[in-house]
Motif scaffolding. Structure first.
Motif, mmCIF file in Angstrom:
data_model
loop_
_atom_site.group_PDB
_atom_site.id
_atom_site.type_symbol
_atom_site.label_atom_id
_atom_site.label_comp_id
_atom_site.label_asym_id
_atom_site.label_seq_id
_atom_site.Cartn_x
_atom_site.Cartn_y
_atom_site.Cartn_z
ATOM 1 N N GLU A 48 0.891 -1.225 0.084
ATOM 2 C CA GLU A 48 0.142 0.158 -0.146
ATOM 3 C C GLU A 48 0.870 1.275 0.137
ATOM 4 O OE1 GLU A 48 -2.558 -0.348 3.449
ATOM 5 O OE2 GLU A 48 -3.971 -1.669 2.250
ATOM 6 N N ALA A 49 2.066 1.033 0.819
ATOM 7 C CA ALA A 49 2.808 2.304 0.784
ATOM 8 C C ALA A 49 3.504 2.486 -0.462
ATOM 9 C CB ALA A 49 3.771 2.354 1.910
ATOM 10 N N ASN A 50 3.984 1.277 -1.156
ATOM 11 C CA ASN A 50 4.422 1.640 -2.445
ATOM 12 C C ASN A 50 3.382 2.140 -3.602
ATOM 13 O OD1 ASN A 50 7.204 0.680 -1.835
ATOM 14 N ND2 ASN A 50 6.635 -1.531 -2.045
ATOM 15 N N VAL A 52 1.129 4.327 -2.703
ATOM 16 C CA VAL A 52 1.077 5.804 -2.532
ATOM 17 C C VAL A 52 2.131 6.308 -3.160
ATOM 18 C CG1 VAL A 52 1.102 7.454 -0.980
ATOM 19 C CG2 VAL A 52 -0.310 5.509 -0.488
ATOM 20 N N ARG A 53 3.524 5.702 -3.021
ATOM 21 C CA ARG A 53 4.706 6.189 -3.622
ATOM 22 C C ARG A 53 4.726 6.364 -5.150
ATOM 23 N NH1 ARG A 53 9.643 2.930 -1.113
ATOM 24 N NH2 ARG A 53 10.790 4.274 -2.543
ATOM 25 N N ALA A 82 4.056 8.668 1.145
ATOM 26 C CA ALA A 82 3.749 7.325 1.658
ATOM 27 C C ALA A 82 3.599 7.682 3.232
ATOM 28 C CB ALA A 82 4.623 6.169 1.288
ATOM 29 N N GLU A 83 4.746 8.245 3.906
ATOM 30 C CA GLU A 83 4.591 8.110 5.440
ATOM 31 C C GLU A 83 3.322 9.205 5.956
ATOM 32 O OE1 GLU A 83 9.123 8.051 7.316
ATOM 33 O OE2 GLU A 83 8.587 9.644 6.269
ATOM 34 N N THR A 85 0.223 9.248 4.465
ATOM 35 C CA THR A 85 -0.996 8.650 4.244
ATOM 36 C C THR A 85 -0.798 7.560 5.544
ATOM 37 O OG1 THR A 85 -0.739 8.998 1.950
ATOM 38 C CG2 THR A 85 -2.221 7.068 2.810
ATOM 39 N N TYR A 98 4.628 2.707 10.117
ATOM 40 C CA TYR A 98 5.421 2.773 8.690
ATOM 41 C C TYR A 98 6.266 4.007 8.734
ATOM 42 C CZ TYR A 98 6.489 3.229 3.908
ATOM 43 O OH TYR A 98 7.226 3.334 2.412
ATOM 44 N N GLN A 192 12.677 0.970 4.029
ATOM 45 C CA GLN A 192 11.015 1.128 4.289
ATOM 46 C C GLN A 192 10.744 -0.002 5.456
ATOM 47 O OE1 GLN A 192 9.832 0.334 0.078
ATOM 48 N NE2 GLN A 192 8.105 1.402 0.807
#
Length: 290
Positions: A48-50, A52-53, A82-83, A85, A98, A192
């Motif tokens: 999910e973070a990736n 967003v990135r 990402a952070e 979010t 995260y 990460q």
């Protein structure tokens, strides 16, 4: 010590040993299952973070490129997006986290802690390592952390992190010229890191173990009662009756009824042998009397 007591003691000892082995194995399986669930959840959070990135890099960055030259906008940086979010998740679930930690970050908030720096150092020492998982303690229980290396593979990144002179002036004005520079192409600069608490899955595993152990205890209790009933009516009671008859015969009494020897099991065979012996004893006593 009676036969029933000996039987129950042996059964109880066997049950305790078996229950201990079963509990140890069940706990190991439940713990591994809980850990697997947490690892899967952490992997989903990383993806999910990736996402967003990638969205920030492909959509937001180009859209705000001109404004970024005049006034540096952190919202255009994939790491920052990402952070930010994922931080919203941490507000609702404090133990979930995260972070894109770095040893020399532009933003001081991204400075790696001691344990985070240890994970980054492990990626630096082993270039083939693509993921690292650790379990660490916390006041609320164990927390599983999964990390992936942040490796500088794009030359465009060096435009912001090589030297203060090469970096956008707006960025230097915002963060200063002391941090986030001297990065090298191909080097691991950070990681990460996703952290997921294991308290809830482990609590479920313990509850599952207690349920299994309780179920085994109930099954054993029922089996023990049934075996005791079987032992009493099939073995103990017939043997007691034969013992009383043998005692009567040993005192010289005659004319006693024969022991019921119906059946084909070992007790019936013993009863038949006892009846033959009793008749032989009575016959011998009559011969002595005459």
């Amino acid at each position: 010590m009676g036969l029933k007591i000996k039987f129950n003691l042996v059964m109880l000892a066997a049950f305790i040993v078996g229950l201990a082995l079963a509990a140890a194995y069940s706990w190991r399986v439940a713990e591994e299952t809980a850990r697997s669930e947490v690892e899967q959840l952490a992997s989903v959070m990383l993806e999910e973070a990736n996402a967003v990135r990638h969205y920030t890099d492909a959509q937001i960055g180009p859209l705000l490129a001109e404004q970024n030259q005049l006034h540096f906008l952190p919202q255009t940086i994939p790491f920052y997006a990402a952070e930010t979010t994922m931080r919203a998740l941490g507000e609702k679930f404090p133990d979930y986290g995260y972070k894109e930690a770095a040893l020399n970050p532009t933003n001081p908030a991204d400075q790696a802690t001691e344990w985070e720096a240890g994970m980054i150092d492990a990626f630096r020492r082993n270039p083939t390592l693509t993921s690292l998982t650790i379990t660490r303690g916390s006041p609320t229980g164990p927390i599983l952390s999964i990390a992936r290396p942040v490796r500088i593979t794009d030359k465009d990144c060096l435009g912001c992190h090589a030297t203060p002179q090469m970096a956008p002036a707006a960025m230097v004005d915002l963060y200063g010229a002391k941090n986030g520079f001297g990065w090298e192409l191909g080097a691991v600069q950070g990681a990460q890191i996703v952290s997921v608490p294991m308290q809830v899955p482990l609590a479920h595993a313990r509850q599952q173990l207690l349920t299994q152990v309780g179920g085994l205890a109930v099954v054993f209790a029922v089996m023990l009662v049934m075996l005791n009933l079987l032992l009493h009516y099939v073995v103990v009671r017939p043997i007691r009756r034969m013992s009383l008859l043998a005692e009567e015969v040993s005192t010289g009494r005659t004319g006693l009824p024969e022991f019921d020897a119906n059946g084909k099991d070992e007790i019936a065979s013993l009863a038949a042998s006892f009846n033959r012996m009793r008749r032989s004893v009575e016959g011998a006593m009559r011969l002595l009397e005459t």
